[in-house]
Design a protein around this motif. Structure first.
Motif, mmCIF file in Angstrom:
data_model
loop_
_atom_site.group_PDB
_atom_site.id
_atom_site.type_symbol
_atom_site.label_atom_id
_atom_site.label_comp_id
_atom_site.label_asym_id
_atom_site.label_seq_id
_atom_site.Cartn_x
_atom_site.Cartn_y
_atom_site.Cartn_z
ATOM 1 N N ASN A 122 0.826 -1.213 0.000
ATOM 2 C CA ASN A 122 0.000 0.000 0.000
ATOM 3 C C ASN A 122 0.861 1.264 0.000
ATOM 4 O O ASN A 122 0.349 2.356 0.177
ATOM 5 C CB ASN A 122 -0.967 0.007 1.177
ATOM 6 N N LYS A 123 2.163 1.101 -0.213
ATOM 7 C CA LYS A 123 3.080 2.241 -0.222
ATOM 8 C C LYS A 123 3.381 2.673 -1.663
ATOM 9 O O LYS A 123 3.791 1.849 -2.490
ATOM 10 C CB LYS A 123 4.382 1.901 0.497
ATOM 11 N N THR A 124 3.183 3.955 -1.927
ATOM 12 C CA THR A 124 3.432 4.505 -3.261
ATOM 13 C C THR A 124 4.220 5.803 -3.148
ATOM 14 O O THR A 124 3.896 6.646 -2.306
ATOM 15 C CB THR A 124 2.109 4.791 -3.998
ATOM 16 N N VAL A 125 5.228 5.954 -3.971
ATOM 17 C CA VAL A 125 5.944 7.223 -4.062
ATOM 18 C C VAL A 125 5.548 7.903 -5.373
ATOM 19 O O VAL A 125 5.498 7.271 -6.422
ATOM 20 C CB VAL A 125 7.474 7.043 -3.984
ATOM 21 N N ILE A 126 5.219 9.182 -5.291
ATOM 22 C CA ILE A 126 4.963 9.992 -6.471
ATOM 23 C C ILE A 126 6.158 10.916 -6.643
ATOM 24 O O ILE A 126 6.469 11.713 -5.742
ATOM 25 C CB ILE A 126 3.667 10.806 -6.346
ATOM 26 N N LEU A 127 6.836 10.787 -7.764
ATOM 27 C CA LEU A 127 8.093 11.495 -8.002
ATOM 28 C C LEU A 127 7.868 12.696 -8.910
ATOM 29 O O LEU A 127 7.105 12.623 -9.881
ATOM 30 C CB LEU A 127 9.112 10.542 -8.621
ATOM 31 N N ALA A 128 8.526 13.803 -8.609
ATOM 32 C CA ALA A 128 8.340 15.058 -9.341
ATOM 33 C C ALA A 128 9.676 15.504 -9.931
ATOM 34 O O ALA A 128 10.635 15.757 -9.195
ATOM 35 C CB ALA A 128 7.773 16.136 -8.418
ATOM 36 N N HIS A 129 9.716 15.605 -11.259
ATOM 37 C CA HIS A 129 10.955 15.932 -11.961
ATOM 38 C C HIS A 129 11.223 17.440 -11.987
ATOM 39 O O HIS A 129 10.383 18.267 -11.616
ATOM 40 C CB HIS A 129 10.920 15.378 -13.388
ATOM 41 N N GLY A 130 12.385 17.791 -12.518
ATOM 42 C CA GLY A 130 12.811 19.178 -12.559
ATOM 43 C C GLY A 130 12.457 19.874 -13.869
ATOM 44 O O GLY A 130 11.822 19.308 -14.770
ATOM 45 N N TYR A 131 12.897 21.115 -13.966
ATOM 46 C CA TYR A 131 12.653 21.991 -15.112
ATOM 47 C C TYR A 131 13.177 21.367 -16.396
ATOM 48 O O TYR A 131 14.328 20.917 -16.465
ATOM 49 C CB TYR A 131 13.356 23.319 -14.839
ATOM 50 N N LEU A 132 12.335 21.317 -17.414
ATOM 51 C CA LEU A 132 12.632 20.806 -18.750
ATOM 52 C C LEU A 132 12.816 19.293 -18.795
ATOM 53 O O LEU A 132 13.211 18.751 -19.828
ATOM 54 C CB LEU A 132 13.881 21.488 -19.352
ATOM 55 N N GLY A 133 12.528 18.603 -17.680
ATOM 56 C CA GLY A 133 12.649 17.150 -17.664
ATOM 57 C C GLY A 133 11.331 16.481 -18.015
ATOM 58 O O GLY A 133 10.439 17.074 -18.616
ATOM 59 N N ASN A 134 11.214 15.212 -17.617
ATOM 60 C CA ASN A 134 9.961 14.477 -17.767
ATOM 61 C C ASN A 134 9.906 13.403 -16.698
ATOM 62 O O ASN A 134 10.887 13.163 -15.988
ATOM 63 C CB ASN A 134 9.818 13.893 -19.177
ATOM 64 N N GLY A 135 8.749 12.768 -16.595
ATOM 65 C CA GLY A 135 8.555 11.815 -15.517
ATOM 66 C C GLY A 135 9.586 10.702 -15.494
ATOM 67 O O GLY A 135 10.079 10.314 -14.424
#
Length: 318
Positions: free
Chosen positions: A96-109
């Motif tokens: 039940n553990k999920t990480v949502i990752l957030a990329h930087g400027y001009l990047g992508n998932g």
């Protein structure tokens, strides 16, 4: 007669300065905010990385790992009707553990596979890696620098709960612009399922970051150029630099936050992380990484980075 000539001269000079300011404002909007090809950061000394880090970023085994995964494509409609794209990978074993990752400027998932691989292989998490608005496969004709994106992340969290269950435990982990994004989301009405936030190389606010960079890269003062560029951004993208503040958001949050920042970061100055840490209302921890530039910490001191991460997650993600 002389007074009239003097007045006309003053008016003429002010008119010219106003025109220059307006032209500059649209130029800087196009340069930094509008979705287009950007090359102004090439050759920026503040973004130079060590040979070790460059090898990992460009040729690390995580890239091969990403290519081999069969990601599910998740789609979500934003508050302003943009279709946003995300890449989801369920853990090897049900969790039940999920990480949502957030990329930087001009990047992508998929760029966050560097971190996703660790969460997936070592921690056994489900991973979700969205493309920010204006990036990757997501719609959007401007870059939000975290502000509108914060509301997108609230919706991503809710989508995780909808798809994976109300008992989901969610971690938000962002780097650079992604770090500012998750911090900005921290002050919103997130469900209690979000148990921890990891912010690596975040800035205090868009206004602070642009003021610093405008002076460093172009030797221009904050007023009037940044002020007028903010007005143009509010007209065209719907947000102002002043309101887009991670600093104000962390003063309202109750979610535990772990901060990382390189001591040698000159792109987002290290003092910003200390200001964020000192103003965080929730339990917070900080790790500054010696000799690490912008976003390099995970590579330069991976063992210490992941030890701190593991300890933090063990404490707050039950």
């Amino acid at each position: 007669m002389k007074k009239k000539k003097g007045l006309k001269l003053v008016i003429g000079i002010l008119s010219i300065l106003l025109i220059i300011d307006i032209v500059a404002s649209f130029y800087f909007y196009n340069l930094a905010i509008e979705r287009n090809t950007k090359d102004f950061l090439q050759g920026n000394d503040d973004l130079e990385v060590s040979a070790e880090a460059m090898e990992v970023f460009t040729e690390g085994d995580w890239r091969t790992w990403v290519d081999k995964q069969e990601f599910e494509r998740w789609e979500m409609t934003s508050f302003d009707n943009l279709q946003l794209n995300g890449y989801f990978l369920p853990a090897k074993e049900p969790t039940n553990k999920t990480v949502i990752l957030a990329h930087g400027y001009l990047g992508n998932g998929l760029d966050m596979g560097l971190y996703g691989k660790y969460y997936y292989e070592k921690l056994g998490y489900n991973i979700l890696m969205p493309d920010a608005r204006g990036h990757g496969q997501s719609e959007g004709d401007y870059i939000g620098f975290g502000w509108h994106d914060r509301l997108d992340y609230v919706k991503w969290v809710n989508l995780v709960m909808e798809k994976l269950g109300e008992d989901s435990k969610v971690v938000l982990h962002g780097v650079s612009m992604g770090a500012a994004t998750v911090l900005m989301s921290s002050g919103e009405d997130l469900p209690d399922n979000v148990e921890a936030i990891i912010a690596d190389s975040a800035y205090t606010s868009v206004e602070d970051l642009f003021a610093y960079q405008m002076n460093r890269m172009y030797h221009l003062p904050k007023f009037p150029f940044l002020t007028s560029t903010s007005v143009v951004t509010e007209m065209k993208a719907g947000y102002s630099f002043e309101e887009a503040s991670a600093l104000k958001q962390v003063q309202k949050t109750d979610i535990p936050i772990l901060y990382y920042h390189g001591s040698a970061d000159t792109f987002v100055p290290t003092e910003m992380v200390h200001e964020l840490y000192e103003n965080t209302a929730s339990p917070a921890e900080i790790m500054t990484i010696e000799n690490a530039g912008h976003g390099e910490g995970f590579v330069v001191e991976k063992e210490a980075y992941v030890k701190k991460l593991n300890d933090f997650l063990d404490r707050y993600v039950k």
